[in-house]
Design a protein around this motif. Sequence first.
Motif, PDB file in Angstrom:
ATOM      1  N   ARG A  87      -9.923  27.155 -14.732  1.00 36.60           N
ATOM      2  CA  ARG A  87      -8.600  27.382 -15.336  1.00 36.60           C
ATOM      3  C   ARG A  87      -8.149  28.832 -15.164  1.00 36.60           C
ATOM      4  O   ARG A  87      -6.973  29.091 -14.914  1.00 36.60           O
ATOM      5  CB  ARG A  87      -8.625  27.001 -16.812  1.00 36.60           C
ATOM      6  CG  ARG A  87      -8.720  25.511 -16.995  1.00 36.60           C
ATOM      7  CD  ARG A  87      -8.727  25.116 -18.440  1.00 36.60           C
ATOM      8  NE  ARG A  87      -8.893  23.664 -18.486  1.00 36.60           N
ATOM      9  CZ  ARG A  87      -8.735  22.944 -19.548  1.00 36.60           C
ATOM     10  NH1 ARG A  87      -8.421  23.498 -20.695  1.00 36.60           N
ATOM     11  NH2 ARG A  87      -8.900  21.633 -19.513  1.00 36.60           N
ATOM     12  N   TYR A 109      -0.995  21.981 -15.207  1.00 37.54           N
ATOM     13  CA  TYR A 109      -1.504  20.952 -16.117  1.00 37.54           C
ATOM     14  C   TYR A 109      -2.647  21.558 -16.922  1.00 37.54           C
ATOM     15  O   TYR A 109      -3.812  21.317 -16.622  1.00 37.54           O
ATOM     16  CB  TYR A 109      -1.999  19.740 -15.326  1.00 37.54           C
ATOM     17  CG  TYR A 109      -0.889  19.006 -14.601  1.00 37.54           C
ATOM     18  CD1 TYR A 109      -0.269  17.909 -15.173  1.00 37.54           C
ATOM     19  CD2 TYR A 109      -0.461  19.430 -13.351  1.00 37.54           C
ATOM     20  CE1 TYR A 109       0.750  17.244 -14.508  1.00 37.54           C
ATOM     21  CE2 TYR A 109       0.557  18.765 -12.681  1.00 37.54           C
ATOM     22  CZ  TYR A 109       1.154  17.672 -13.271  1.00 37.54           C
ATOM     23  OH  TYR A 109       2.164  17.026 -12.602  1.00 37.54           O
ATOM     24  N   ASN A 110      -2.275  22.402 -17.906  1.00 32.63           N
ATOM     25  CA  ASN A 110      -3.295  23.098 -18.701  1.00 32.63           C
ATOM     26  C   ASN A 110      -4.211  23.915 -17.791  1.00 32.63           C
ATOM     27  O   ASN A 110      -5.364  24.140 -18.122  1.00 32.63           O
ATOM     28  CB  ASN A 110      -4.106  22.097 -19.516  1.00 32.63           C
ATOM     29  CG  ASN A 110      -3.950  22.321 -20.992  1.00 32.63           C
ATOM     30  OD1 ASN A 110      -3.219  23.199 -21.416  1.00 32.63           O
ATOM     31  ND2 ASN A 110      -4.636  21.529 -21.772  1.00 32.63           N
ATOM     32  N   LYS A 112      -5.722  22.979 -15.322  1.00 35.48           N
ATOM     33  CA  LYS A 112      -6.795  22.193 -14.695  1.00 35.48           C
ATOM     34  C   LYS A 112      -6.553  22.141 -13.186  1.00 35.48           C
ATOM     35  O   LYS A 112      -7.486  22.106 -12.407  1.00 35.48           O
ATOM     36  CB  LYS A 112      -6.842  20.774 -15.263  1.00 35.48           C
ATOM     37  CG  LYS A 112      -7.286  20.707 -16.701  1.00 35.48           C
ATOM     38  CD  LYS A 112      -7.263  19.268 -17.180  1.00 35.48           C
ATOM     39  CE  LYS A 112      -7.383  19.192 -18.677  1.00 35.48           C
ATOM     40  NZ  LYS A 112      -7.080  17.847 -19.178  1.00 35.48           N
ATOM     41  N   HIS A 130       5.265  23.398 -17.546  1.00 37.91           N
ATOM     42  CA  HIS A 130       3.938  23.535 -18.170  1.00 37.91           C
ATOM     43  C   HIS A 130       3.661  22.222 -18.882  1.00 37.91           C
ATOM     44  O   HIS A 130       4.350  21.884 -19.838  1.00 37.91           O
ATOM     45  CB  HIS A 130       3.914  24.696 -19.162  1.00 37.91           C
ATOM     46  CG  HIS A 130       4.276  26.008 -18.549  1.00 37.91           C
ATOM     47  ND1 HIS A 130       3.340  26.810 -17.926  1.00 37.91           N
ATOM     48  CD2 HIS A 130       5.452  26.665 -18.438  1.00 37.91           C
ATOM     49  CE1 HIS A 130       3.938  27.894 -17.464  1.00 37.91           C
ATOM     50  NE2 HIS A 130       5.221  27.840 -17.767  1.00 37.91           N
ATOM     51  N   ASN A 132       0.814  19.573 -20.706  1.00 35.83           N
ATOM     52  CA  ASN A 132      -0.513  19.344 -21.271  1.00 35.83           C
ATOM     53  C   ASN A 132      -0.895  17.933 -20.902  1.00 35.83           C
ATOM     54  O   ASN A 132      -0.443  16.980 -21.515  1.00 35.83           O
ATOM     55  CB  ASN A 132      -0.479  19.523 -22.797  1.00 35.83           C
ATOM     56  CG  ASN A 132      -0.184  20.951 -23.167  1.00 35.83           C
ATOM     57  OD1 ASN A 132      -0.681  21.859 -22.529  1.00 35.83           O
ATOM     58  ND2 ASN A 132       0.626  21.144 -24.183  1.00 35.83           N
TER      59      ASN A 132
END
Length: 133
Positions: A87, A109-110, A112, A130, A132
């Motif tokens: 990350r 995606y966070n 990831k 952004h 989640n």
Amino acid sequence: MKYFTMKELAKSSTADKLGIDNTPTSEASVALSNLVTHVLDPLREMYGKAITVNSGYRCPKLNASVGGAKNSQHMRGEAADITAGSREENKKLFELIRDNLPFDQLIEYNYKWIHVSYSSMHDNRSEILHLNH
């Protein structure tokens, strides 16, 4: 295409598992080359380390199999989901793209993974999302 190959931009374990031919169309191949030329290769130069493509081109059948958006830019060869392995490193990729490169969409995606798209068919929107996920 200095750091990325057409083969890695079309590779898919899901396609392999399901027996789907994920060979890019000639139009998608041109779009993938433009994505690499304008975004991925310059990003790799700036970042200075390897970047992995998790998902590049997806034929319509593969896109449906992985639950992709019905109008996904992956199906046109305009998008890639990339990672640098963590990350923290993905956040660096995101910031390098956001601050230095042309793009249509940039989605994290966070952290990831990072989704980046580039279009030669219309003006790039520079849209940042952004999610989640």
